[in-house]
Write an enzyme that holds these catalytic residues in place. Structure first.
Site, PDB file in Angstrom:
ATOM      1  N   LYS A 267       0.834  -1.200   0.000  1.00 22.19           N
ATOM      2  CA  LYS A 267       0.000   0.000   0.000  1.00 22.19           C
ATOM      3  C   LYS A 267       0.869   1.250   0.000  1.00 22.19           C
ATOM      4  CE  LYS A 267      -3.901  -1.844   2.695  1.00 22.19           C
ATOM      5  NZ  LYS A 267      -4.932  -1.641   1.665  1.00 22.19           N
ATOM      6  N   ARG A 341     -10.276 -11.574   1.906  1.00 27.81           N
ATOM      7  CA  ARG A 341     -11.114 -12.648   1.347  1.00 27.81           C
ATOM      8  C   ARG A 341     -10.397 -13.990   1.400  1.00 27.81           C
ATOM      9  NH1 ARG A 341     -11.521  -9.297  -4.184  1.00 27.81           N
ATOM     10  NH2 ARG A 341     -11.135  -7.625  -2.684  1.00 27.81           N
TER      11      ARG A 341
HETATM   12  N1  BES Z   1      -8.083  -3.751   4.392  1.00 28.35           N
HETATM   13  C1  BES Z   1      -8.256  -3.345   3.055  1.00 28.35           C
HETATM   14  C2  BES Z   1      -9.567  -2.586   2.816  1.00 28.35           C
HETATM   15  C3  BES Z   1      -9.704  -1.267   3.501  1.00 28.35           C
HETATM   16  C4  BES Z   1      -9.392  -0.092   2.834  1.00 28.35           C
HETATM   17  C5  BES Z   1     -10.198  -1.190   4.782  1.00 28.35           C
HETATM   18  C6  BES Z   1      -9.555   1.130   3.463  1.00 28.35           C
HETATM   19  C7  BES Z   1     -10.357   0.028   5.408  1.00 28.35           C
HETATM   20  C8  BES Z   1     -10.038   1.187   4.756  1.00 28.35           C
HETATM   21  C9  BES Z   1      -8.259  -4.568   2.142  1.00 28.35           C
HETATM   22  O1  BES Z   1      -7.466  -5.635   2.566  1.00 28.35           O
HETATM   23  C10 BES Z   1      -7.704  -4.127   0.836  1.00 28.35           C
HETATM   24  O2  BES Z   1      -6.583  -3.727   0.792  1.00 28.35           O
HETATM   25  N2  BES Z   1      -8.520  -4.196  -0.221  1.00 28.35           N
HETATM   26  C11 BES Z   1      -8.119  -3.807  -1.513  1.00 28.35           C
HETATM   27  C12 BES Z   1      -8.659  -4.786  -2.512  1.00 28.35           C
HETATM   28  C13 BES Z   1      -8.135  -4.572  -3.897  1.00 28.35           C
HETATM   29  C14 BES Z   1      -6.676  -4.964  -3.961  1.00 28.35           C
HETATM   30  C15 BES Z   1      -8.959  -5.401  -4.842  1.00 28.35           C
HETATM   31  C16 BES Z   1      -8.674  -2.413  -1.764  1.00 28.35           C
HETATM   32  O3  BES Z   1      -9.811  -2.151  -1.381  1.00 28.35           O
HETATM   33  O4  BES Z   1      -7.968  -1.594  -2.321  1.00 28.35           O
HETATM   34 MN    MN Z   2      -5.457  -5.455   1.950  1.00 29.81          MN
END
Ligand code: BES
Ligand code: MN
Ligand code: ZN
Length: 483
Positions: A267, A341
């Site tokens: 990230k 997931r």
């Molecule tokens: N934990 C994150 C989702 C999230 C984002 C929670 C902001 C709280 C605040 C999750 O694991 C994630 O990173 N999801 C990705 C999925 C994508 C790679 C398809 C996302 O939402 O960017």
């Molecule tokens: Mn994630």
């Protein structure tokens, strides 16, 4: 934090402060009118002198009110809606905090519903997470007093008891979410689980370590865990009171990513600290079970928590890796940041062994959910309309809102892998929260609902941190299941 019901007239309540309300047009509430009468028109005189009503949300403080036992009377203007009553209560709480008043009479509304709204708003506003401040534990402890001397008092008492169970459960959820990720590791969550189960007789727990998780074949969960020096845990709670009314349990499942760096699909660094809250679903399982125990609900409820840390490392999973889940289905990892997931699919497979009446998973699953609904409503997905309706209604009643989202087969069709049974992300950014839910749906064969709480479980701005959601929604859902 304590809620007490007093059976007396408002003027007789011994308190550091008595909070009463006035309507926007200046009309006195029944309680203010009663105080006005015993004080010989004190408040009518104040109104005539132009001292109130104040602006919306602003309070006026009066001292030396004749024939009123409380040391002070605070008059807050609000328009009678639940939201206004919550704001008015928070105003009083802040005033009590800064002034050091311990015994606070909350008479801003009348009856069981108002007592519920005020009690929850007061507890929410009074919450502090100061464990890591050098002046820890100095925050003022309040006793919240409620007055009722008419036949509804049994209803008010019941509302206060349920609100108290909610307050303890949701504050626990907030504590876990706010805990720094160097402390709140999967192993630490396992210890908290044991401590929780020890505190309540109907609750037991089994904390599985890597070897046992391997034996179960949870290859997707273990794939996420393999990049972290912090070993995974799979936590299995059983709330099984002797008087349980249901033979087939409800199963709660929580995403417990104690820190989500994204892994190799790392990230950006801005606001990455907020990813300590990526165990918000797990924290909601803990908090809901605590609330269930406090409310002594006669229900068989299983709680499953998949606890891992998602880190980039020489041993971490890569985009392109294929993992074999507990279900036997293979998953091509196209983005290691779609880790929630991966751990949930194995937890959902495990849930099937209970032949559950219904399974509800909670997860801070997607940024797309935050974009869609922000922090106001949680996303609610389900393969069962009756379950979705019950959860939606519980959210409305508990003021812990959700919104129904779609799960058409066409979203499932967006998940195609040339190499494995399915990929962990779709090829496009469209409908990201829905395709994530669609991924999970491939692992369930029972009535199931998924709450994407990415926006609702954590607030980035004041007060920054965990919100305790959706413990209120769950407690209300379970309360409605008791016959
Ligand atoms: N934990 C994150 C989702 C999230 C984002 C929670 C902001 C709280 C605040 C999750 O694991 C994630 O990173 N999801 C990705 C999925 C994508 C790679 C398809 C996302 O939402 O960017
Ligand atoms: Mn994630
Ligand atoms: Zn995550």
């Amino acid at each position: 934090m304590k809620f007490s019901l007093k059976v007396c007239a408002p003027a007789e309540l011994a308190a550091d402060v008595l909070a009463v309300s006035v309507a926007a047009d200046g009309a006195f509430s029944a309680c203010l009118a009663a105080l006005d009468a015993v004080s010989g028109g004190f408040f009518a005189a104040q109104r005539d002198a132009g001292n109130f009503p104040p602006k919306d949300g602003v309070s006026r403080l009066f001292v030396n009110v004749p024939n009123v036992a409380a040391s002070r009377v605070v008059v807050v203007r609000h328009d009678g809606t639940d939201a206004a009553l919550e704001r008015a209560t928070a105003t009083v709480q802040a005033l009590a905090d800064e002034s050091g008043w311990g015994k606070v009479g909350l008479l801003l509304g009348d009856g069981a519903h108002a007592a519920d709204v005020m009690a929850r708003a007061a507890a929410y506003a009074a919450y502090r997470f100061d464990a890591f401040k050098s002046d820890a534990g100095k925050a003022r402890k309040h006793e919240w007093l409620f007055v009722c001397d008419h036949p509804e008092k049994a209803g008010v008492q019941a509302a206060l008891e349920l609100a108290h169970a909610w307050a303890l459960g949701s504050a626990f959820t907030r504590d876990l979410v706010n805990m720094p990720p160097n402390v709140c590791t999967p192993a630490w969550l396992g210890e908290q689980a044991k401590a929780l189960a020890k505190a309540y007789a109907p609750l037991s727990v089994n904390v599985l370590k890597r070897k046992e998780i391997e034996a179960l074949g949870m290859g997707a969960l273990l794939g996420v865990a393999q990049g972290s020096a912090n070993e995974p845990r799979f936590i299995v709670f059983e709330h099984h009171p002797a008087n349980a009314q249901n033979a087939q349990p409800f199963v709660l499942v929580g995403k417990g990513v104690t820190f989500d760096t994204g892994g190799i699909s790392i990230k950006p660094s801005a606001a990455m600290d907020e990813m300590k809250g990526d165990m918000g679903g797990a924290a909601a399982v803990f908090g809901a079970l605590k609330a269930l125990c406090e409310a002594e609900l006669p229900l068989y409820v299983v709680g499953l928590v998949a606890a891992v840390e998602n880190m980039p490392d020489g041993n971490a999973i890569r985009p392109g890796d294929i993992l074999t889940s507990m279900s036997g289905k293979t998953v091509e990892v196209l983005n290691t940041d779609a880790e929630g997931r991966l751990i949930l699919c194995d937890a959902l497979t495990y849930a099937a062994r209970y032949k559950p009446q219904a399974v509800i998973d909670m997860a801070t699953l997607t940024g797309a959910m935050v974009v869609a609904l922000g922090g106001v409503r949680s996303g609610l997905f389900a393969n069962d309309d009756a379950l979705a309706d019950a959860l939606f209604a519980a959210g409305e009643a508990a003021r812990d809102l959700a919104w129904k989202m779609p799960l058409d087969p066409a979203y499932r069709d967006m998940l195609k892998s040339p190499f494995a049974d399915l990929p962990n992300i779709s090829g496009s950014r469209e409908a990201g929260a829905v395709t994530a839910a669609a991924f999970l749906s491939a692992f369930v064969d029972y009535p199931w609902a998924h709450l994407d709480i990415a926006g609702s479980a954590f607030k980035g701005s004041t007060p920054k941190g965990g919100t305790g959601r959706p413990v209120g929604l769950l407690l209300e859902f379970f309360r409605n299941k008791v016959v």
